[in-house]
Design a protein around this motif. Sequence first.
Motif, short mmCIF file in Angstrom:
data_model
loop_
_atom_site.label_atom_id
_atom_site.label_comp_id
_atom_site.label_asym_id
_atom_site.label_seq_id
_atom_site.Cartn_x
_atom_site.Cartn_y
_atom_site.Cartn_z
N GLU A 1 17.42 -18.75 10.87
CA GLU A 1 16.49 -19.84 10.65
C GLU A 1 16.39 -20.13 9.16
OE1 GLU A 1 15.21 -22.47 11.22
OE2 GLU A 1 13.35 -22.28 12.38
N ILE A 2 16.07 -21.37 8.83
CA ILE A 2 15.85 -21.77 7.45
C ILE A 2 14.43 -22.31 7.33
CG2 ILE A 2 16.91 -24.04 7.91
CD1 ILE A 2 17.12 -22.25 4.54
N LEU A 3 13.68 -21.81 6.36
CA LEU A 3 12.32 -22.29 6.11
C LEU A 3 12.38 -23.47 5.17
CD1 LEU A 3 10.54 -18.85 5.50
CD2 LEU A 3 10.71 -20.13 7.66
N VAL A 4 11.69 -24.56 5.51
CA VAL A 4 11.66 -25.73 4.64
C VAL A 4 10.40 -25.69 3.78
CG1 VAL A 4 13.11 -27.14 6.13
CG2 VAL A 4 10.64 -27.15 6.47
N VAL A 5 10.51 -26.27 2.59
CA VAL A 5 9.50 -26.14 1.54
C VAL A 5 9.08 -27.53 1.07
CG1 VAL A 5 9.03 -25.12 -0.73
CG2 VAL A 5 10.63 -24.00 0.84
N ASN A 6 7.79 -27.72 0.79
CA ASN A 6 7.34 -29.01 0.27
C ASN A 6 7.46 -29.06 -1.25
OD1 ASN A 6 5.02 -27.83 -0.93
ND2 ASN A 6 3.73 -28.28 0.84
N PRO A 7 7.24 -30.20 -1.89
CA PRO A 7 7.41 -30.29 -3.35
C PRO A 7 6.45 -29.40 -4.13
CG PRO A 7 7.54 -32.48 -2.38
CD PRO A 7 7.08 -31.56 -1.29
N ARG A 8 5.38 -28.91 -3.50
CA ARG A 8 4.46 -27.98 -4.19
C ARG A 8 4.93 -26.53 -4.11
NH1 ARG A 8 0.81 -31.17 -1.16
NH2 ARG A 8 0.45 -29.44 0.29
N GLY A 9 6.07 -26.32 -3.46
CA GLY A 9 6.60 -24.97 -3.34
C GLY A 9 5.96 -24.18 -2.22
N GLU A 10 5.35 -24.86 -1.25
CA GLU A 10 4.71 -24.19 -0.11
C GLU A 10 5.65 -24.21 1.10
OE1 GLU A 10 0.32 -25.96 -1.40
OE2 GLU A 10 1.29 -26.61 0.46
N ILE A 11 5.69 -23.09 1.82
CA ILE A 11 6.44 -23.08 3.07
C ILE A 11 5.78 -24.05 4.05
CG2 ILE A 11 7.20 -21.67 5.02
CD1 ILE A 11 8.59 -21.00 2.35
N MET A 12 6.56 -24.95 4.62
CA MET A 12 6.05 -25.91 5.60
C MET A 12 6.19 -25.37 7.02
SD MET A 12 7.76 -29.34 3.91
CE MET A 12 7.39 -30.41 5.30
N GLU A 13 7.41 -24.95 7.36
CA GLU A 13 7.75 -24.47 8.70
C GLU A 13 9.20 -24.05 8.68
OE1 GLU A 13 7.99 -27.56 11.68
OE2 GLU A 13 8.41 -29.09 10.17
N GLY A 14 9.72 -23.65 9.84
CA GLY A 14 11.14 -23.44 9.99
C GLY A 14 11.79 -24.70 10.55
N SER A 15 13.10 -24.77 10.50
CA SER A 15 13.80 -25.96 10.98
C SER A 15 13.64 -26.14 12.49
CB SER A 15 15.28 -25.90 10.61
OG SER A 15 15.93 -24.83 11.29
N ILE A 16 13.47 -25.01 13.22
CA ILE A 16 13.26 -25.10 14.67
C ILE A 16 12.14 -24.18 15.14
CG2 ILE A 16 15.64 -25.81 15.19
CD1 ILE A 16 16.18 -22.89 16.05
N THR A 17 11.41 -23.59 14.21
CA THR A 17 10.36 -22.63 14.57
C THR A 17 9.14 -22.78 13.68
OG1 THR A 17 11.11 -20.90 13.05
CG2 THR A 17 12.10 -20.90 15.26
N THR A 18 8.05 -22.16 14.13
CA THR A 18 6.88 -21.92 13.29
C THR A 18 6.95 -20.49 12.79
OG1 THR A 18 5.45 -23.47 14.47
CG2 THR A 18 4.36 -21.70 13.27
N PRO A 19 6.76 -20.24 11.48
CA PRO A 19 6.80 -18.88 10.96
C PRO A 19 5.40 -18.27 10.80
CG PRO A 19 6.96 -20.41 9.13
CD PRO A 19 6.77 -21.25 10.38
N TYR A 20 5.36 -16.95 10.82
CA TYR A 20 4.11 -16.20 10.62
C TYR A 20 4.42 -15.01 9.70
CZ TYR A 20 3.38 -18.64 15.05
OH TYR A 20 3.32 -19.59 16.04
N PHE A 21 3.61 -14.84 8.66
CA PHE A 21 3.84 -13.78 7.68
C PHE A 21 2.62 -12.87 7.61
CE2 PHE A 21 6.15 -17.59 6.43
CZ PHE A 21 7.43 -17.09 6.24
N ARG A 22 2.87 -11.59 7.42
CA ARG A 22 1.78 -10.62 7.33
C ARG A 22 1.26 -10.60 5.89
NH1 ARG A 22 -1.53 -8.43 11.16
NH2 ARG A 22 -1.97 -6.22 10.81
N ARG A 23 -0.02 -10.88 5.72
CA ARG A 23 -0.62 -10.92 4.39
C ARG A 23 -1.99 -10.27 4.40
NH1 ARG A 23 3.86 -11.85 3.49
NH2 ARG A 23 4.81 -13.57 2.30
N ARG A 24 -2.40 -9.78 3.22
CA ARG A 24 -3.73 -9.20 3.05
C ARG A 24 -4.61 -10.20 2.32
NH1 ARG A 24 -5.71 -4.10 3.44
NH2 ARG A 24 -3.63 -3.27 3.82
N GLY A 25 -5.94 -10.19 2.63
CA GLY A 25 -6.91 -11.16 2.14
C GLY A 25 -7.09 -11.17 0.63
N PRO A 26 -8.09 -11.96 0.15
CA PRO A 26 -9.09 -12.59 1.02
C PRO A 26 -8.52 -13.77 1.82
CG PRO A 26 -9.45 -13.25 -1.24
CD PRO A 26 -8.38 -12.21 -1.28
#
Length: 278
Positions: free
Chosen positions: A175-200
């Motif tokens: 899969e390839i993750l696509v990125v917006n001009p702000r450098g934020e992950i938008m989604e995958g080309s054919i999937t939704t991604p989920y990443f493990r992160r700690r708060g807040p």
Amino acid sequence: MASVSAADAGQTFEIISSLRYDPSLPQVILRNADSYPNPRDSPYYLLAYHRDRLIAAARHFGWEHALKWLQQDLTSFERFLDGSIPDRSKPWRLRVVVDSNGKGSVDVNPTAAFDPLNLLTPSLHASRPPNLWRVYVDSQPILPSGFTTHKTTARDDYTAARLRAGITSPAETAEILVVNPRGEIMEGSITTPYFRRRGPILGPSGQDSTEPAWITPPLSSGGNAGTSRRYALSQRFCVEGIIPQTDLVDGEECWLSNGVRGFMLGVVVLSRQPGEQN
């Protein structure tokens, strides 16, 4: 510079949604998922969510004829899909296509059988998929628009992103993750991604939490309002949070999901140049 979709320039397009037909699904839901969305006895994965997704797209683009056709009752919509199934004993991949005049069609293709528990959120089952997907990050940003929020046949940006990553077949577990001009992950080309992160992090209760959680990009980052994404959020498997591209770690595991394959485990690959073979 962010690319501009051909659809923005007036290209003819249809709205689409891809879903899974699986005769084993009703029994899996009956035994494992009390909160799966109705209809719970349907062999079509997240059926109501797919119709809702098409309705939202038709409304966004101002397609009144399509909207009228899509707002038929769900039983009629399911009967429409039933007419396309060649063999009800096997799983199939369906691609529902609706044009601006409200004409719907269904493309049907064989799809691999797998453990149907993978169609449920990982929090509802303990099995770990045997194969990890390779997850790359695109080298060029995509400009968010209605054609990224809603799924249409105008997918040149996604096709180009996959080719830049060297993904040439839909059968590849990559899969390839696509990125917006702000450098934020938008989604995958054919999937939704989920990443493990700690708060807040704003948790499902609405309170800030510092506990680790699965995070999926918010729609404000420009990605698609996918059906499995909606399901994952409703199950409180994940919460929304901005994922800067710079926060990704080479080798970290992530989940991916879509309306045909359910939930898949992936590993982020940052150490490979686009197009380079493993």
